[in-house]
Design a protein around this motif. Sequence first.
Motif, PDB file in Angstrom:
ATOM      1  N   ASP A  90       0.819  -1.217   0.000  1.00 14.68           N
ATOM      2  CA  ASP A  90       0.000   0.000   0.000  1.00 14.68           C
ATOM      3  C   ASP A  90       0.846   1.256   0.000  1.00 14.68           C
ATOM      4  O   ASP A  90       0.499   2.254  -0.630  1.00 14.68           O
ATOM      5  N   LEU A  91       1.983   1.217   0.706  1.00 10.77           N
ATOM      6  CA  LEU A  91       2.836   2.395   0.834  1.00 10.77           C
ATOM      7  C   LEU A  91       3.341   2.873  -0.524  1.00 10.77           C
ATOM      8  O   LEU A  91       3.510   4.073  -0.753  1.00 10.77           O
ATOM      9  N   LEU A  92       3.553   1.933  -1.458  1.00  9.94           N
ATOM     10  CA  LEU A  92       4.081   2.273  -2.781  1.00  9.94           C
ATOM     11  C   LEU A  92       3.036   2.187  -3.881  1.00  9.94           C
ATOM     12  O   LEU A  92       3.331   2.527  -5.032  1.00  9.94           O
ATOM     13  N   MET A 139       8.614  -4.835   4.509  1.00 14.26           N
ATOM     14  CA  MET A 139       7.831  -3.602   4.540  1.00 14.26           C
ATOM     15  C   MET A 139       7.397  -3.266   5.962  1.00 14.26           C
ATOM     16  O   MET A 139       7.333  -2.094   6.342  1.00 14.26           O
ATOM     17  N   GLN A 140       7.100  -4.273   6.766  1.00 15.53           N
ATOM     18  CA  GLN A 140       6.761  -4.016   8.167  1.00 15.53           C
ATOM     19  C   GLN A 140       7.960  -3.412   8.898  1.00 15.53           C
ATOM     20  O   GLN A 140       7.818  -2.497   9.707  1.00 15.53           O
ATOM     21  N   LYS A 167       8.652   0.341   7.995  1.00 19.43           N
ATOM     22  CA  LYS A 167       7.789   1.352   8.596  1.00 19.43           C
ATOM     23  C   LYS A 167       8.396   1.949   9.861  1.00 19.43           C
ATOM     24  O   LYS A 167       7.970   3.004  10.317  1.00 19.43           O
TER      25      LYS A 167
END
Length: 462
Positions: A379-381, A436-437, A440
């Motif tokens: 989602d971030l990218l 990805m976790q 963050k």
Amino acid sequence: MKKFSGLLLLAVLSGVITLGAYKMLFEKEIYVVDQKQNQPTFVATSFNTNPVAAEESVDFTLAAEKTVHAVVHVKNLTISKGPTSIYDFFYGGSGNGKAQIGSGSGVIISPDGYIVTNNHVIANATELQITLNNNRTYEASLVGTDPETDIALLKIDTDDNLPYLVFGDSDNTKLGEWVLAVGNPFNLTSTVTAGIISAKARDLNSRDQNFQSFIQTDAAVNPGNSGGALVNTAGQLIGINTAITSQTGSYVGYSFAVPSNIAKKVVEDIMEYGSVQAGVLGIKGSELNSYNAGELGINETEGFYIDSVMEDSGAEEAGLISGDIIKKLDHIKISKFSDLSGYLKSKRPNDVINVTILRNGSEKVLPVTIYRNQSYKIDLLGLSVQNLSDKDRKKFKNYSGGVKIVESASYDLVGKLIIEINDEKVENVDQVKLAMQEAKRYDRLSIVLINENGERERLIFQ
């Protein structure tokens, strides 16, 4: 004058005598009776002769006694990054950071100190502290977390056997069933509130691709209770309290818990594999309602309509086809998509479930093997990636690992491979999810890409 007065007195006496004689001889006596009703003036709403018997039959004391000592206070210390002074802001210094303290609740699930709580309670924490109901305090370590289900697993070390709760079966809970919500907010020792289950498989975020499946209850839950226990009257853990719906920030009648079957599966995956083992049926489609049924030209308004079946999936292998309507997964009735997604979140790859479908007006039951989820949305990218197929490996023959980008919202990256995240190699979607976790926690993210020609490029996001 005396003669006139005597005549007047005689006339008055004669009138009184005449009126009295008439009353006695001719006029009937009239009696007014005040008729009182024998029935009460209110309307009874139950035929129960003992109106308090129903409440007395529900005993909360046993469940409360089992639960309060197994619910803990969770305190997290977070060091915020970024400028802490005007000088840092203009000249680029990061300062020493600013300490922020957050808190919530947690539930002990084993005598050796494993504790389940919400991911948002401990997110980005640099230090974690647990306070038991007897006011003893311990330092905690983070074992693992799953932001998708908002579940995190902590561990404290102690020589004592701790009180703990056993997981109940959240699939067997019923609407109207009594439950207790137990939390340890603000380190005030455990508090207990009671209510009933108002709804199941509740999705609060319909616009997000991360579909949720909460137990909804009217037991009072307030900030600080996140991560606490939702238990039945037997004291079994059937949910982890997670959210409330409120315009004021305080409880107004609705609270939501992650079902215990999902939380238990996440915890077991973290302990055994280090990450959540997600499984999929391998279908695409939509839940049915009056509008969708009209668009599809069918009469069914409940269930999940299969629009397409993915290649090399458990659904294809079992014989599911486009146009089938899923009515049940095992014993779970499927009325909406959150029913389906919630049950699947309690399963892992290689599990077999019985799928009841409606096809051409007839019901069929097909056993379907859950396959490992081969895709993941970053989602971030704004990217969606999936594991490499045999065809992809032939195309990128010089690279055995990495994940392929299949969707890209903001960049022209479809078809390229991601092989590194923050200088760590990634070979599958599980590793991408973990990377990805971890990313963050920091303000910097870099990914290394490879195209079909073997050309590398690095993207850095601040």
